[in-house]
Design an enzyme around this catalytic site. Structure first.
Site, mmCIF file in Angstrom:
data_model
loop_
_atom_site.group_PDB
_atom_site.id
_atom_site.type_symbol
_atom_site.label_atom_id
_atom_site.label_comp_id
_atom_site.label_asym_id
_atom_site.label_seq_id
_atom_site.Cartn_x
_atom_site.Cartn_y
_atom_site.Cartn_z
ATOM 1 N N SER A 294 0.860 -1.181 0.000
ATOM 2 C CA SER A 294 0.000 0.000 0.000
ATOM 3 C C SER A 294 0.893 1.227 0.000
ATOM 4 O O SER A 294 2.102 1.128 0.260
ATOM 5 C CB SER A 294 -0.869 -0.002 1.271
ATOM 6 O OG SER A 294 -1.493 1.241 1.491
ATOM 7 N N TYR B 136 -2.870 -1.135 10.413
ATOM 8 C CA TYR B 136 -2.799 -1.406 8.979
ATOM 9 C C TYR B 136 -1.492 -0.867 8.404
ATOM 10 O O TYR B 136 -0.791 -1.559 7.647
ATOM 11 C CB TYR B 136 -3.993 -0.777 8.275
ATOM 12 C CG TYR B 136 -4.010 -0.968 6.773
ATOM 13 C CD1 TYR B 136 -4.462 -2.154 6.209
ATOM 14 C CD2 TYR B 136 -3.588 0.054 5.914
ATOM 15 C CE1 TYR B 136 -4.484 -2.334 4.835
ATOM 16 C CE2 TYR B 136 -3.604 -0.114 4.552
ATOM 17 C CZ TYR B 136 -4.055 -1.305 4.014
ATOM 18 O OH TYR B 136 -4.067 -1.470 2.648
ATOM 19 N N LYS C 273 1.612 -2.945 6.588
ATOM 20 C CA LYS C 273 2.082 -2.674 5.232
ATOM 21 C C LYS C 273 3.555 -2.278 5.211
ATOM 22 O O LYS C 273 4.237 -2.470 4.204
ATOM 23 C CB LYS C 273 1.210 -1.615 4.565
ATOM 24 C CG LYS C 273 -0.221 -2.094 4.311
ATOM 25 C CD LYS C 273 -0.259 -3.378 3.491
ATOM 26 C CE LYS C 273 -1.668 -3.854 3.201
ATOM 27 N NZ LYS C 273 -1.696 -5.099 2.396
#
Length: 286
Positions: free
Chosen positions: A144, A160, A164
């Site tokens: 990402s 998150y 990533k």
């Protein structure tokens, strides 16, 4: 490899979103596709087959290594080989680190980090075999823009983001570990993408729509850039120009802090900066 004609492409998390776009793009480029998803992927498979794709699917929770091993077996049984693995399965959790429920955080790391490792570990032998036969062999990990720095979003997605960052580390180490076997490894780093989930959010929340919609890309655009990047051997496949500013700022800050380190007083001063003999560094292997 200049095309994906007759290649076997596995896509985890391929029932919807970026994963489905990757599966569709792979099929459009002539590949045979195995979709893996924890959810039912029959609708996706039927849609792809209606467009002429050769595609199958296997229900798989990538956080469970035994299920990933069964996916490798199902792929070989169905297609006889594996050439490209799109390591795409992932989940998201919003909130600051101190506010996220620990059980939700564990599930996120189990899928986004451990699951990514499981797929690399289980498919590496098959990809090495493909490369040894002179066939294409690639891993595409879906990271990402969160892999490139902490995006300046109003709503933090801290766990998150951390997962990533881990995707970047897994990709870099896999690239090193598999390079000598002829297996290429790339990281896909999109920003906001108009997946089914994000599109529903934008439709339901005008504030989210105002903040996200101007920057969001279509899944098909991201998937096309992903496979173009794999063909070029691009290490980090960034797709959204809006990621550039904060990612570059993060990279500059990181380099500024590292460059502030004093040089060692000796023949190995530059062992790890690309200008010296790394083989003479006490931490070098070999």
């Amino acid at each position: 490899m200049s095309t994906f004609t007759d290649a076997v492409v596995v896509v985890t998390g391929g029932a919807t979103g970026i994963g489905l776009a990757l599966a569709r793009e792979a099929a459009a480029r002539g590949a045979r596709v195995m979709i893996a998803d924890v959810e039912d992927a029959r609708t996706a498979v039927e849609s792809l087959r209606a467009d002429g794709a050769t595609v199958d699917w296997s229900q798989t929770d990538t956080s469970d290594y035994s299920q990933v091993k069964k996916l490798t077996e199902a792929t070989i049984e169905r297609f006889g080989a594996v050439n490209v693995v799109c390591n795409n399965a992932g989940v998201g959790v919003a909130g600051a680190l101190q506010d996220v429920d620990p059980d939700e955080a564990k599930r996120l790391f189990d899928v986004n980090v451990l699951g990514m490792f499981h797929v690399i570990h289980a498919f590496a032998p098959l990809l090495k075999e493909a490369a040894a036969r002179g066939e294409p062999a690639y891993i595409l990990n879906t990271g990402s823009e969160h892999s490139l720095g902490v995006p300046p979003h109003v709503m933090p997605m801290s766990t998150y983001t951390a997962s990533k960052y881990a995707a970047l580390g897994l990709t870099d180490t896999a690239r090193r570990d598999l390079k000598d076997f002829g297996v290429g490894v790339s990281l896909l780093t999109p920003g906001w993408v108009r997946t089914e989930r994000i599109s529903a959010l934008l439709a339901a929340d005008p504030h989210a729509a105002a903040a996200i919609a101007p920057f969001a890309q279509e899944p098909a655009e991201v998937a096309a850039a992903a496979f173009d990047g794999v063909l070029k051997g691009t290490a980090v496949i960034a797709t959204n120009p809006h990621s550039r500013a904060f990612a570059m700022e993060h990279a500059r800050d990181l380099m500024a802090d590292i460059q502030a380190l004093p040089l060692l007083d000796g023949p190995n001063d530059h062992a790890h900066d690309g200008t010296g003999d790394a083989s003479r560094c006490p931490f070098s292997q070999g």
